[in-house]
Design a protein around this motif. Structure first.
Motif, PDB file in Angstrom:
ATOM      1  N   GLY A   1       0.801  -1.220   0.000  1.00 44.89           N
ATOM      2  CA  GLY A   1       0.000   0.000   0.000  1.00 44.89           C
ATOM      3  C   GLY A   1       0.834   1.271   0.000  1.00 44.89           C
TER       4      GLY A   1
ATOM      5  N   TYR B   1      14.851   4.705  -9.156  1.00 45.65           N
ATOM      6  CA  TYR B   1      13.508   5.246  -9.360  1.00 45.65           C
ATOM      7  C   TYR B   1      13.308   5.412 -10.855  1.00 45.65           C
ATOM      8  N   ILE B   2      12.308   4.763 -11.358  1.00 40.54           N
ATOM      9  CA  ILE B   2      12.033   4.819 -12.787  1.00 40.54           C
ATOM     10  C   ILE B   2      11.215   6.078 -13.053  1.00 40.54           C
TER      11      ILE B   2
ATOM     12  N   PRO C   1       7.116   6.302 -15.029  1.00 38.97           N
ATOM     13  CA  PRO C   1       6.855   4.864 -14.927  1.00 38.97           C
ATOM     14  C   PRO C   1       5.413   4.491 -15.261  1.00 38.97           C
TER      15      PRO C   1
HETATM   16  P1  ADP Z   1       3.430  -1.513  -2.404  1.00 41.02           P
HETATM   17  O1  ADP Z   1       3.631  -2.982  -2.178  1.00 41.02           O
HETATM   18  O2  ADP Z   1       3.675  -0.694  -1.164  1.00 41.02           O
HETATM   19  O3  ADP Z   1       2.156  -1.176  -3.102  1.00 41.02           O
HETATM   20  P2  ADP Z   1       4.997  -1.539  -4.843  1.00 41.02           P
HETATM   21  O4  ADP Z   1       6.384  -2.012  -4.837  1.00 41.02           O
HETATM   22  O5  ADP Z   1       3.945  -2.458  -5.366  1.00 41.02           O
HETATM   23  O6  ADP Z   1       4.629  -1.054  -3.369  1.00 41.02           O
HETATM   24  O7  ADP Z   1       4.912  -0.168  -5.629  1.00 41.02           O
HETATM   25  C1  ADP Z   1       3.728   0.584  -5.658  1.00 41.02           C
HETATM   26  C2  ADP Z   1       3.791   1.624  -6.744  1.00 41.02           C
HETATM   27  O8  ADP Z   1       4.925   2.486  -6.556  1.00 41.02           O
HETATM   28  C3  ADP Z   1       3.973   1.092  -8.153  1.00 41.02           C
HETATM   29  O9  ADP Z   1       2.750   0.705  -8.725  1.00 41.02           O
HETATM   30  C4  ADP Z   1       4.607   2.269  -8.852  1.00 41.02           C
HETATM   31  O10 ADP Z   1       3.637   3.242  -9.179  1.00 41.02           O
HETATM   32  C5  ADP Z   1       5.499   2.867  -7.783  1.00 41.02           C
HETATM   33  N1  ADP Z   1       6.881   2.330  -7.872  1.00 41.02           N
HETATM   34  C6  ADP Z   1       7.345   1.214  -7.277  1.00 41.02           C
HETATM   35  N2  ADP Z   1       8.643   1.006  -7.571  1.00 41.02           N
HETATM   36  C7  ADP Z   1       9.020   2.017  -8.371  1.00 41.02           C
HETATM   37  C8  ADP Z   1      10.251   2.385  -9.002  1.00 41.02           C
HETATM   38  N3  ADP Z   1      11.370   1.663  -8.882  1.00 41.02           N
HETATM   39  N4  ADP Z   1      10.275   3.495  -9.768  1.00 41.02           N
HETATM   40  C9  ADP Z   1       9.162   4.264  -9.904  1.00 41.02           C
HETATM   41  N5  ADP Z   1       7.987   3.983  -9.324  1.00 41.02           N
HETATM   42  C10 ADP Z   1       7.906   2.873  -8.563  1.00 41.02           C
END
Ligand code: ADP
Length: 651
Positions: A164, A202-203, A206
């Protein structure tokens, strides 16, 4: 196949699972908390078992209680839905130890994917592309800062136990790294009891694209194409669609192959989702996606996959859990058309998406939309309450059509003909997003909503026509439901003559006055305000606006927006009298201002407090002379029916 299953969940997903079970001739057992005694999932199930009090920690998260309910009712298997216990490996083990089947993956597979760092190391070994970063054990600031420099800024710090979006920090410059790390660790510790983090690239620009996978207990694993979930707000999905806009054959091939490889690496069985982060700065490319995490359950957004493939994913879950092989091979799974899903939430988009509660006094979904297939997965029905205890999702609105353009038009039309009154919902925000130029053009990226938030969440402003419609709706002799059309309510009402009827409505603390006369062709002439020179608005019978009258209020619908006015009924405005000595909140809200105190002697009609609810301020006045025994505290958040004022016993 099972004869009876228990569904360890509530709301729309419990109902969704029951629908398939019923079609397959499987009996269903619901579990419920005290807050859900009359919930739709309880009504729909063949049997229902109470498992505890309203808070999730005292009901839906009590694994042992749920297992006991399954055993008492003779259920053979437990479907966890999503959330709650669905990804809890200890629960899976307890289910199996008690001789029941868990409809989902093995505890081992859940554990392997449970922590982001371990999952990423595992995926790296399996040959799945992973976001460049550090997923190791070292947690010291100096070491992690050095890794961040190696990776190259900007970097993202993530809680390994995260979910989350919690415990996640974007760091743009090395100077900010130490503070960001400390903050992420603090948040992770508080939310997950595990402060360990990972650091990754950080992408920028994204997109979030995920692949639906399915495995069975016979060594098969397939994919059911991808979903795009880039329309996010604070890392939470808002709109999901399948297939991903702009997806080309080579990228799809690479992504789905990586996803199946990931599932096979952990001998995955059941429904799962491999989430990828995609660098979309130059369109979709086979070498620009990376594994983010795996969700070892059915996703909220699974219906879009069902719409494009024609597969019932819950049926597959049941078959696989019962030991059957996957019903289709990879070659037999095909993709057709485009599907979009919008998550309808009880929340106030104009107030930074503050969760809302309340009773859904009026709830209408369209039956169909032109040129598309419509599916509404709802967890509530008209008259149900959105309780503060659980996720405030009201429904998922899903549309499938031949092309993305048609699917989006269909979804916009569906949202614009959905009507909700009694609780604040995000319908207007969703419809504006679906109609947004960049979104419609498929220029997706996870920052789109944040960039346009102002325009997407602008509150609808009442215009004279809304007021006229509201006045018309409340002019009848009887205006309460079940008479939704205000004009049939006034048909035959012959007292007008040429005499103007004075009507009053309120929006917040603003009093709105109108004078109503019968118009020649059977409609109404409505003059707004006290100025007799103002030209009246003619509301004709056949031009009836969409309105809903509900206790003390009238809501006028236009597009996906609902504009609510208060109908000044002295009793309603004074709150609800219970037993003559107390006033209770007519709806959930915030006690904004308190103008009286205990022991005060007050006069009938004297303002006692201001309740802010439904974006409006309601002044609660004394219904009679009396002495106050107790009054709500300023700043308190109160529920429907909560005590606001109690009077001393009268002699
Ligand atoms: P959580 O498990 O807390 O939801 P996630 O790893 O699934 O976290 O990431 C949630 C959201 O964060 C992704 O859908 C994306 O929008 C953003 N995100 C995650 N990792 C990256 C990254 N390396 N670069 C850019 N955005 C990211």
């Amino acid at each position: 196949m099972f004869r009876k299953i228990l569904i360890a969940n509530r709301g729309e997903i419990a109902i969704r699972v029951m629908r398939t079970a019923r079609r397959m001739g499987i009996a269903t057992v619901a579990v419920y908390s005290d807050a859900d005694r009359n919930a739709q999932h309880v009504r729909m199930a063949d049997q229902a078992v109470r498992i505890g009090a309203a808070p999730v920690g005292e009901s839906y998260l009590l694994g042992q209680r749920i297992i006991a309910a399954a055993r008492e009712t003779g259920a053979e298997a437990i479907h966890p839905g999503y959330g709650f216990l669905s990804e809890n490996p200890d629960f899976v083990e307890k289910v199996e130890a008690s001789g029941l089947v868990f409809i989902g993956p093995s505890s081992k597979a859940i554990r392997a994917m449970g922590l982001k760092d371990a999952a990423k190391r595992l995926m790296e070994r399996a040959g799945v592309p992973v976001v460049p970063g550090y997923h190791g054990d070292t947690q010291a600031l100096v070491a992690l800062a050095a890794k961040a420099n190696e990776i190259g800024y900007p970097v993202l710090i993530k809680a390994r136990a995260g979910g989350g979006g919690k415990g996640m920090r974007l760091v743009a410059h090395p100077d900010a790294f130490p503070d960001a790390l400390a903050a992420a660790q603090r948040e992770a510790k508080a939310a997950f009891g595990d402060e360990r983090v990972l650091v990754e690239k950080y992408i920028e620009t994204p997109r979030h694209i995920e692949v639906q996978v399915f495995g069975d207990n016979h060594g098969n694993a397939v994919h059911l194409f991808e979903r795009d979930c880039s329309a996010q707000r604070r890392h939470q999905k808002v709109i999901e669609e399948a297939p991903a806009p702009g997806m080309d054959a080579a990228t799809r091939e690479a992504m789905t192959e990586a996803a199946v490889k990931a599932a096979k690496a952990i001998s995955y069985s059941g429904a799962g989702t491999i989430e990828f982060i995609v660098d979309a700065s130059e369109g979709l490319r086979p070498d620009r996606f990376w594994f983010m995490e795996m969700n070892t359950r059915l996703q909220v957004e699974h219906p879009v996959t069902e719409m494009i493939t024609g597969v019932d994913l819950v049926e597959w879950q049941l078959r696989v859990a019962a030991g059957e092989p996957l019903p289709l091979s990879q070659d037999e799974i095909t993709l057709s058309g485009h599907a979009v899903e919008a998550r309808l939430y009880a929340e106030d988009a104009t107030r930074d998406f503050l969760p809302a509660t309340g009773t859904l006094h009026h709830l209408r979904f369209p039956e169909h939309v032109d040129g598309a297939r419509l599916r509404v997965d709802a967890g509530v029905a008209e008259g149900d309450a959105v309780s503060p205890y659980y996720d405030p999702m009201v429904a998922k609105v899903i549309v499938h059509a031949a092309t993305r353009g048609e699917a989006l038009s269909g979804l916009a039309a569906a949202l614009e003909s959905t009507e909700v009154a009694g609780s604040t919902v995000n319908l207007g925000f969703l419809a504006r997003l679906v109609r947004d130029d960049d979104f419609a053009a498929g220029h997706l990226e996870t920052g789109l909503i944040a960039r346009k938030q102002g325009a997407l969440t602008a509150p609808a402003q009442p215009a004279p026509r809304h007021l006229a419609a509201a006045i018309a709706a409340t002019s009848g002799v009887h205006l309460a439901p079940p008479e939704p059309d205000p004009f049939s309510a006034i048909a035959g009402y012959g007292h007008f003559g040429s005499l103007a009827h004075r009507r009053e409505l309120q929006r917040g603390n603003e009093k709105l006055t109108a004078f109503v006369t019968a118009a020649p062709e059977g409609g109404l002439a409505i003059r707004l305000g006290e100025d007799e020179a103002t030209a009246p608005i003619i509301v004709r019978r056949d031009e009836a606006a969409r309105v809903a009258c509900w206790p003390g209020h009238v809501t006028v619908f236009e597009g996906a927006d609902g504009l609510t006015f208060q109908v000044p009924d002295p009793l309603e405005l004074a709150g609800d009298m219970v037993g003559g000595d107390r006033l209770s909140a007519p709806m959930p809200g915030l006690v904004k201002l308190v103008r009286a105190a205990a022991k005060d002697a007050v006069k009938k009609g004297q303002p006692l407090l201001v309740l802010e609810a439904m974006k409006m301020e309601h002044t609660i006045t004394a219904p009679h002379d009396g002495v106050i025994a107790e009054i709500a505290t300023e700043g308190a958040q109160v529920n429907d029916g909560a005590m606001l004022v109690r009077f001393e016993e009268m002699e």
